[in-house]
Scaffold this active site. Structure first.
Site, PDB file in Angstrom:
ATOM      1  N   LEU A  80       0.761  -1.393  -0.010  1.00  0.00           N
ATOM      2  CA  LEU A  80       0.050   0.047   0.008  1.00  0.00           C
ATOM      3  C   LEU A  80       0.843   1.330   0.025  1.00  0.00           C
ATOM      4  CD1 LEU A  80      -2.817  -1.148   2.533  1.00  0.00           C
ATOM      5  CD2 LEU A  80      -2.738  -1.475   0.214  1.00  0.00           C
ATOM      6  N   GLY A 118       2.855  -8.574   6.276  1.00  0.00           N
ATOM      7  CA  GLY A 118       3.293  -7.635   7.368  1.00  0.00           C
ATOM      8  C   GLY A 118       3.318  -6.423   7.086  1.00  0.00           C
ATOM      9  N   GLY A 119       3.120  -5.780   8.009  1.00  0.00           N
ATOM     10  CA  GLY A 119       2.636  -4.083   7.943  1.00  0.00           C
ATOM     11  C   GLY A 119       1.705  -3.843   7.031  1.00  0.00           C
ATOM     12  N   ASP A 120       2.089  -3.259   5.717  1.00  0.00           N
ATOM     13  CA  ASP A 120       0.996  -2.923   4.775  1.00  0.00           C
ATOM     14  C   ASP A 120       1.319  -3.739   3.530  1.00  0.00           C
ATOM     15  OD1 ASP A 120       3.524  -1.659   4.020  1.00  0.00           O
ATOM     16  OD2 ASP A 120       2.661   0.234   3.378  1.00  0.00           O
ATOM     17  N   GLU A 121       1.919  -4.835   3.629  1.00  0.00           N
ATOM     18  CA  GLU A 121       2.184  -5.868   2.593  1.00  0.00           C
ATOM     19  C   GLU A 121       1.494  -7.003   2.624  1.00  0.00           C
ATOM     20  OE1 GLU A 121       6.794  -4.381   2.481  1.00  0.00           O
ATOM     21  OE2 GLU A 121       6.346  -6.273   3.589  1.00  0.00           O
TER      22      GLU A 121
END
Length: 163
Positions: free
Chosen positions: A96, A136-139
């Site tokens: 993102l 993970g995170g925005d992935e």
């Protein structure tokens, strides 16, 4: 009479049987055995439920409820082992853009809502049988279980980009 309920060897409760007047002197041996067996089954069910919860925590992202990278890698290995001359798995990576800005300006709650919304949208945009995972995170990663040509992966990627 009371029969203990255990969770992983720790006493966490009990099943109790009591009678009101007119008083009954005692439970029969068969009744005591049935109560103990019922408590044992309750203990097993509780331990199994906790084990399932632990496995889900280990394999699924708690925010989005999507598979995490551990489960994704397992499914990718399975898909690779199942490939044949006609089909092969493909992986798409989704990141993102600008997510950090949203998190910083609007707060982590807004970022979490966005991640949850994106996870739902991604899940709707892939084909049945494909897997969306939070890397993970925005992935996010998408496992296309079996494609016959790169055009299929490109089609799903275009749908995700425009979706």
């Amino acid at each position: 009479m009371a029969a203990p309920i255990h969770d992983a060897g720790t006493n966490v409760g009990a099943i109790m049987v009591a009678f009101h007047a007119p008083a009954r002197p005692d439970l029969s041996e068969g009744e005591r055995e049935a109560l103990s067996l019922f408590a044992e089954h309750a203990s097993i069910a509780l331990t199994d439920a906790r084990a399932i919860e632990a496995m889900e925590r280990a394999m699924y992202d708690p925010l989005t409820r999507l598979p995490n990278r551990v489960l994704f890698r397992d499914r990718l290995a399975t898909a690779r082992a199942a490939r044949d001359r006609v089909t092969t798995p493909a992986v798409l990576f989704v990141d993102l853009d600008g997510f950090k800005r949203i998190n910083d300006s609007m707060g982590h709650h807004a970022g979490d809502e966005l991640l949850t919304d994106v996870s739902l949208r991604l899940s709707c945009l892939v084909r049945p049988g494909d897997l969306v995972a939070r890397h993970g995170g925005d992935e996010f990663t998408v496992l296309l279980q079996a494609i016959e040509s790169v055009l299929e992966a490109e089609s799903v990627a275009r749908r995700i980009i425009s979706g």
